[in-house]
Motif scaffolding. Structure first.
Motif, PDB file in Angstrom:
ATOM      1  N   ALA A  94       0.823  -1.209   0.000  1.00 14.65           N
ATOM      2  CA  ALA A  94       0.000   0.000   0.000  1.00 14.65           C
ATOM      3  C   ALA A  94       0.857   1.259   0.000  1.00 14.65           C
ATOM      4  CB  ALA A  94      -0.938  -0.009   1.199  1.00 14.65           C
ATOM      5  N   ARG A  95       1.993   1.207   0.673  1.00 13.46           N
ATOM      6  CA  ARG A  95       2.891   2.364   0.685  1.00 13.46           C
ATOM      7  C   ARG A  95       3.441   2.654  -0.713  1.00 13.46           C
ATOM      8  NH1 ARG A  95       5.142   0.042   5.500  1.00 13.46           N
ATOM      9  NH2 ARG A  95       6.989  -0.543   4.301  1.00 13.46           N
ATOM     10  N   GLU A  96       3.537   1.623  -1.534  1.00 16.93           N
ATOM     11  CA  GLU A  96       4.080   1.781  -2.882  1.00 16.93           C
ATOM     12  C   GLU A  96       3.008   2.097  -3.912  1.00 16.93           C
ATOM     13  OE1 GLU A  96       7.295   1.672  -3.707  1.00 16.93           O
ATOM     14  OE2 GLU A  96       7.963   1.228  -1.655  1.00 16.93           O
ATOM     15  N   TYR A  97       1.844   1.452  -3.777  1.00 21.62           N
ATOM     16  CA  TYR A  97       0.842   1.530  -4.837  1.00 21.62           C
ATOM     17  C   TYR A  97      -0.513   2.073  -4.376  1.00 21.62           C
ATOM     18  CZ  TYR A  97       4.214  -1.806  -6.748  1.00 21.62           C
ATOM     19  OH  TYR A  97       5.359  -2.427  -7.158  1.00 21.62           O
ATOM     20  N   GLY A  98      -0.669   2.362  -3.086  1.00 22.53           N
ATOM     21  CA  GLY A  98      -1.976   2.750  -2.565  1.00 22.53           C
ATOM     22  C   GLY A  98      -2.757   1.504  -2.186  1.00 22.53           C
ATOM     23  N   LYS A  99      -3.696   1.654  -1.282  1.00 28.42           N
ATOM     24  CA  LYS A  99      -4.395   0.499  -0.728  1.00 28.42           C
ATOM     25  C   LYS A  99      -5.761   0.250  -1.344  1.00 28.42           C
ATOM     26  CE  LYS A  99      -6.449   3.084   3.132  1.00 28.42           C
ATOM     27  NZ  LYS A  99      -6.591   3.176   4.603  1.00 28.42           N
ATOM     28  N   GLU A 100      -6.238   1.156  -2.192  1.00 31.86           N
ATOM     29  CA  GLU A 100      -7.620   1.076  -2.650  1.00 31.86           C
ATOM     30  C   GLU A 100      -7.893  -0.153  -3.513  1.00 31.86           C
ATOM     31  OE1 GLU A 100      -8.894   4.489  -4.793  1.00 31.86           O
ATOM     32  OE2 GLU A 100     -11.020   4.013  -4.596  1.00 31.86           O
ATOM     33  N   TYR A 101      -6.984  -0.459  -4.441  1.00 27.68           N
ATOM     34  CA  TYR A 101      -7.268  -1.515  -5.403  1.00 27.68           C
ATOM     35  C   TYR A 101      -6.230  -2.636  -5.356  1.00 27.68           C
ATOM     36  CZ  TYR A 101     -10.769   1.611  -7.367  1.00 27.68           C
ATOM     37  OH  TYR A 101     -11.866   2.425  -7.535  1.00 27.68           O
ATOM     38  N   ILE A 102      -5.849  -3.043  -4.171  1.00 29.13           N
ATOM     39  CA  ILE A 102      -4.932  -4.165  -4.029  1.00 29.13           C
ATOM     40  C   ILE A 102      -5.350  -4.991  -2.822  1.00 29.13           C
ATOM     41  CG2 ILE A 102      -3.238  -2.891  -2.619  1.00 29.13           C
ATOM     42  CD1 ILE A 102      -1.069  -4.424  -4.232  1.00 29.13           C
ATOM     43  N   GLY A 103      -5.331  -6.307  -2.955  1.00 28.39           N
ATOM     44  CA  GLY A 103      -5.777  -7.172  -1.871  1.00 28.39           C
ATOM     45  C   GLY A 103      -5.015  -8.488  -1.844  1.00 28.39           C
ATOM     46  N   LEU A 104      -5.149  -9.187  -0.728  1.00 28.11           N
ATOM     47  CA  LEU A 104      -4.430 -10.447  -0.527  1.00 28.11           C
ATOM     48  C   LEU A 104      -5.303 -11.402   0.264  1.00 28.11           C
ATOM     49  CD1 LEU A 104      -1.519 -11.746  -0.912  1.00 28.11           C
ATOM     50  CD2 LEU A 104      -1.075 -10.993   1.432  1.00 28.11           C
ATOM     51  N   TYR A 105      -5.379 -12.649  -0.204  1.00 24.77           N
ATOM     52  CA  TYR A 105      -6.051 -13.698   0.547  1.00 24.77           C
ATOM     53  C   TYR A 105      -5.041 -14.835   0.722  1.00 24.77           C
ATOM     54  CZ  TYR A 105      -9.306 -17.289   2.050  1.00 24.77           C
ATOM     55  OH  TYR A 105      -9.928 -18.288   2.773  1.00 24.77           O
ATOM     56  N   ARG A 106      -4.536 -14.970   1.946  1.00 23.74           N
ATOM     57  CA  ARG A 106      -3.489 -15.951   2.235  1.00 23.74           C
ATOM     58  C   ARG A 106      -2.317 -15.760   1.272  1.00 23.74           C
ATOM     59  NH1 ARG A 106      -6.392 -19.873   5.304  1.00 23.74           N
ATOM     60  NH2 ARG A 106      -7.577 -18.563   6.740  1.00 23.74           N
ATOM     61  N   ASP A 107      -2.113 -16.675   0.337  1.00 26.52           N
ATOM     62  CA  ASP A 107      -0.960 -16.563  -0.558  1.00 26.52           C
ATOM     63  C   ASP A 107      -1.324 -16.045  -1.947  1.00 26.52           C
ATOM     64  OD1 ASP A 107      -2.389 -18.782  -1.267  1.00 26.52           O
ATOM     65  OD2 ASP A 107      -0.658 -20.099  -1.516  1.00 26.52           O
ATOM     66  N   ASP A 108      -2.583 -15.671  -2.149  1.00 26.85           N
ATOM     67  CA  ASP A 108      -3.040 -15.171  -3.445  1.00 26.85           C
ATOM     68  C   ASP A 108      -3.303 -13.671  -3.381  1.00 26.85           C
ATOM     69  OD1 ASP A 108      -3.056 -17.693  -4.775  1.00 26.85           O
ATOM     70  OD2 ASP A 108      -4.921 -18.191  -3.726  1.00 26.85           O
ATOM     71  N   GLY A 109      -2.734 -12.940  -4.339  1.00 28.41           N
ATOM     72  CA  GLY A 109      -2.910 -11.497  -4.364  1.00 28.41           C
ATOM     73  C   GLY A 109      -3.495 -11.020  -5.669  1.00 28.41           C
ATOM     74  N   LEU A 110      -4.223  -9.910  -5.613  1.00 25.22           N
ATOM     75  CA  LEU A 110      -4.832  -9.335  -6.810  1.00 25.22           C
ATOM     76  C   LEU A 110      -4.816  -7.815  -6.694  1.00 25.22           C
ATOM     77  CD1 LEU A 110      -6.329  -9.970  -9.472  1.00 25.22           C
ATOM     78  CD2 LEU A 110      -8.470  -9.852  -8.178  1.00 25.22           C
ATOM     79  N   ALA A 111      -4.420  -7.165  -7.782  1.00 26.37           N
ATOM     80  CA  ALA A 111      -4.388  -5.701  -7.814  1.00 26.37           C
ATOM     81  C   ALA A 111      -4.954  -5.223  -9.135  1.00 26.37           C
ATOM     82  CB  ALA A 111      -2.965  -5.192  -7.633  1.00 26.37           C
ATOM     83  N   ALA A 112      -5.519  -4.020  -9.136  1.00 22.29           N
ATOM     84  CA  ALA A 112      -6.036  -3.397 -10.346  1.00 22.29           C
ATOM     85  C   ALA A 112      -5.337  -2.056 -10.524  1.00 22.29           C
ATOM     86  CB  ALA A 112      -7.548  -3.203 -10.256  1.00 22.29           C
ATOM     87  N   PHE A 113      -4.717  -1.871 -11.689  1.00 29.19           N
ATOM     88  CA  PHE A 113      -3.995  -0.636 -11.982  1.00 29.19           C
ATOM     89  C   PHE A 113      -4.623   0.060 -13.180  1.00 29.19           C
ATOM     90  CE2 PHE A 113      -0.924  -3.059  -9.593  1.00 29.19           C
ATOM     91  CZ  PHE A 113      -0.295  -2.099  -8.808  1.00 29.19           C
ATOM     92  N   LYS A 114      -4.727   1.376 -13.090  1.00 33.00           N
ATOM     93  CA  LYS A 114      -5.364   2.158 -14.137  1.00 33.00           C
ATOM     94  C   LYS A 114      -4.366   2.586 -15.205  1.00 33.00           C
ATOM     95  CE  LYS A 114      -8.582   6.061 -14.659  1.00 33.00           C
ATOM     96  NZ  LYS A 114      -9.283   7.155 -13.945  1.00 33.00           N
ATOM     97  N   SER A 115      -4.802   2.546 -16.457  1.00 36.06           N
ATOM     98  CA  SER A 115      -4.006   3.022 -17.597  1.00 36.06           C
ATOM     99  C   SER A 115      -2.595   2.446 -17.578  1.00 36.06           C
ATOM    100  CB  SER A 115      -3.951   4.562 -17.594  1.00 36.06           C
ATOM    101  OG  SER A 115      -5.237   5.118 -17.599  1.00 36.06           O
TER     102      SER A 115
END
Length: 219
Positions: A109-130
């Motif tokens: 979150a410090r690098e990319y912001g916390k709004e569109y990034i998440g983690l469930y155990r060992d699986d992560g997903l993020a959404a980046f614009k443009s």
């Protein structure tokens, strides 16, 4: 991301979905890769948000000692000289994993912001614009570097418009989501005469109904 419902809500909150792309990542051998140092950093972060006594820390760290023996000798990881371990399949190990996951999210979150990034155990997903191909590749390399600093390795896929996360497929082109099932994965339900606690058996129909209703089947 605590469960499927929270991931779906996260996806729904992404505005102008067609302008975003997914980055999906998986932490390789997450549980056994958690080191004493990483857990200590996670506990230090947690102390900034809630009260954790020194005794609590001692109990948590003491509980990391391995209880596996081979010919009377305690088992320990290769390259380690202590019994520290985060075991899979137990509530205690899962809670440690959750805590370390929060520390990882805080780092990301410090690098990319916390709004569109998440983690469930060992699986992560993020959404980046443009995010074009070159920018996505820079993010990929940077995320790999961040995880290496934590003593972790990841596999990562970038610039995705459609991805599977937990048991849902998310489509940024259409804005829709629908159930996902791994190949050869067939649902198995417990028998009504099984030895599971009666309250678990009674609650199954309602739980299944909620799960089906929560995930649309339209594409």
């Amino acid at each position: 991301m605590r469960n499927t419902s929270s991931v779906i809500e996260w996806f729904k909150n992404i505005q102008d979905k067609e302008k975003y792309t997914f980055i999906s990542f998986d932490i390789v051998e997450f549980y056994p890769s958690i080191t004493r140092s990483l857990l200590e950093k996670a506990l230090t972060m947690a102390k900034d948000h809630t009260h954790i006594s020194n005794q609590d820390v001692q109990i948590i760290m003491h509980s990391r000692k391995s209880l596996l023996f081979d010919n009377g000798t305690p088992w320990m990881k290769k390259g380690h000289n202590d019994l520290f371990d985060v075991t899979m399949g137990s509530y205690d190990g899962a809670e440690v994993c959750e805590l370390v996951g929060l520390y990882i999210l805080n780092t990301l979150a410090r690098e990319y912001g916390k709004e569109y990034i998440g983690l469930y155990r060992d699986d992560g997903l993020a959404a980046f614009k443009s995010t074009n191909g070159s920018k996505a590749d820079r993010i990929r390399k940077h995320m790999i570097s961040l995880f290496k600093e934590l003593g972790l390795n990841i596999t990562i896929d970038c610039n995705l418009k459609i991805t599977n996360f937990l048991d849902v497929t998310f489509n940024l082109n259409t804005g829709k989501h629908y159930p996902y099932r791994k190949p050869n994965d067939h649902p198995v339900y417990i028998h009504r005469n099984s030895n599971h606690p009666p309250n678990i058996i009674r609650s199954l129909p309602a739980s299944i109904s909620r799960r089906i209703s929560a995930t649309p089947t339209t594409r």
